[in-house]
Design a protein around this motif. Sequence first.
Motif, short mmCIF file in Angstrom:
data_model
loop_
_atom_site.label_atom_id
_atom_site.label_comp_id
_atom_site.label_asym_id
_atom_site.label_seq_id
_atom_site.Cartn_x
_atom_site.Cartn_y
_atom_site.Cartn_z
N UNK A 76 0.84 -1.20 0.00
CA UNK A 76 0.00 0.00 0.00
C UNK A 76 0.87 1.25 0.00
N UNK A 77 1.93 1.25 0.80
CA UNK A 77 2.84 2.40 0.80
C UNK A 77 3.47 2.59 -0.58
N UNK A 78 3.82 1.50 -1.22
CA UNK A 78 4.45 1.60 -2.55
C UNK A 78 3.52 2.28 -3.56
N UNK A 79 2.21 2.11 -3.36
CA UNK A 79 1.25 2.69 -4.30
C UNK A 79 1.17 4.20 -4.20
N UNK A 80 1.61 4.78 -3.06
CA UNK A 80 1.48 6.23 -2.89
C UNK A 80 2.84 6.91 -2.70
N UNK A 81 3.92 6.12 -2.71
CA UNK A 81 5.26 6.67 -2.44
C UNK A 81 5.69 7.63 -3.55
N UNK A 82 6.40 8.68 -3.16
CA UNK A 82 6.90 9.67 -4.12
C UNK A 82 8.40 9.49 -4.33
N UNK A 83 8.93 10.03 -5.41
CA UNK A 83 10.39 9.93 -5.61
C UNK A 83 11.17 10.53 -4.45
N UNK A 84 10.62 11.60 -3.82
CA UNK A 84 11.32 12.23 -2.70
C UNK A 84 11.00 11.59 -1.36
N UNK A 85 10.11 10.57 -1.34
CA UNK A 85 9.85 9.85 -0.09
C UNK A 85 8.37 9.77 0.25
N UNK A 86 8.11 9.50 1.51
CA UNK A 86 6.75 9.37 2.02
C UNK A 86 5.99 10.69 1.89
N UNK A 87 4.78 10.69 1.36
CA UNK A 87 4.01 11.94 1.26
C UNK A 87 3.84 12.64 2.60
N UNK A 88 3.58 11.88 3.65
CA UNK A 88 3.38 12.50 4.96
C UNK A 88 4.64 13.24 5.40
N UNK A 89 5.78 12.63 5.22
CA UNK A 89 7.03 13.27 5.63
C UNK A 89 7.34 14.48 4.74
N UNK A 90 7.11 14.35 3.45
CA UNK A 90 7.38 15.45 2.51
C UNK A 90 6.52 16.66 2.87
N UNK A 91 5.24 16.44 3.10
CA UNK A 91 4.34 17.55 3.41
C UNK A 91 4.65 18.15 4.78
N UNK A 92 4.95 17.31 5.76
CA UNK A 92 5.25 17.82 7.10
C UNK A 92 6.51 18.67 7.10
N UNK A 93 7.51 18.21 6.39
CA UNK A 93 8.76 18.97 6.28
C UNK A 93 8.53 20.31 5.61
#
Length: 368
Positions: A76-93
């Motif tokens: 499931x994570x692989x289906x939403x993963x971005x080139x720069x990483x986890x969406x949650x981490x990218x947005x939080x940063x």
Amino acid sequence: MPYYLPEPPYKHDQAARIGILLINLGTPEAPTAAAVRPYLKEFLWDRRVVEIPRPVWWLILNGIILNLRPKKSAEKYAAIWRPEGSPLKVHTERMAKLLKGLLGERLGQPVLVDYAMSYGQPAVAERIQAMKAQGVDRLLLLPLYPQYAASSTGSALDAVWQALLHTRNPPAIRAIKHYHDNPGYIAALRQSVEAYWAEHGRPEVLVMSFHGTPRRSLDLGDPYHCECQKTGRLLAQALGLGAEQYRVTFQSRFGRAEWLQPYTAATLEQLGRNKTRRVDVVCPGFAADCLETLEEIAMEGKASFLNAGGGEFRYIPALNDRPLWISALADLAQSHLAGWLDETWSQAAENQESQQRLQQARALGAEK
């Protein structure tokens, strides 16, 4: 091993700073079973998350869940993963960076903004140590959960208290418990939904899906259910929706026990069976898009609705880094920094005072 963590070296010329620490849930480091397993173990072993007696839960967790679930979750994570990483981490940063920039413009004071995760990296204890090393002696905690739940905000604050237990010289602490009815937060939600509708048209029904918790938590006094209902009501009023035009539901049910209802999945299936022409789903309790929004709602929820006979399904993205949301966070932070902010203080004056202190300290024999 010493009980207390080492303190950063004292520097006479380092100005005392205010810090703001955004705290989110967390994410595995990669969309693989090997990375998901330790993340799930840390998350599901938290007493705030699962209140089953420890011996029983240890057997279930280590004997069953951690042997079966990591592979499925990794897919499931692989289906939403971005080139720069986890969406949650990218947005939080990104939120932390934008908030730091906006507060810097507003205040002209050295407010340090960083982020940490309750589970996984960057860890809360690590970030607090790093902020202390940069001179932070007053720290505002801002969990990214608008509605308080013991299993989310409570857990985030627990991580801070645990870190401070091993801190010899802790900073002064303030914590924001919730902001489910904050006008800036509601306005940001309204703008986000209206902007989406301006581009894509309006649905027949808007579903507001919040993360679920066991029903037992409500019975034991957790205010989460009531706060979600209030957020839903305020957002509906802001959008001018009638009672028949929206639903407040709860997702991410786990296990066999009863959770807060109505369930999002069951609601979407029923709307599909009712031949609803179009359903939009927004997740007001998630400040940043993540597995629960991008996979569970935008993919699984969509499939449930369409397979049940529904018409069109659309997911409205989380607030993420929308400007009005960052502004609302800045307003929220400033309101909780009252007394810590001195409007007459300037960075130039502080630097001059720091240099004077350094010169005085060196005159007395200090090396740093």
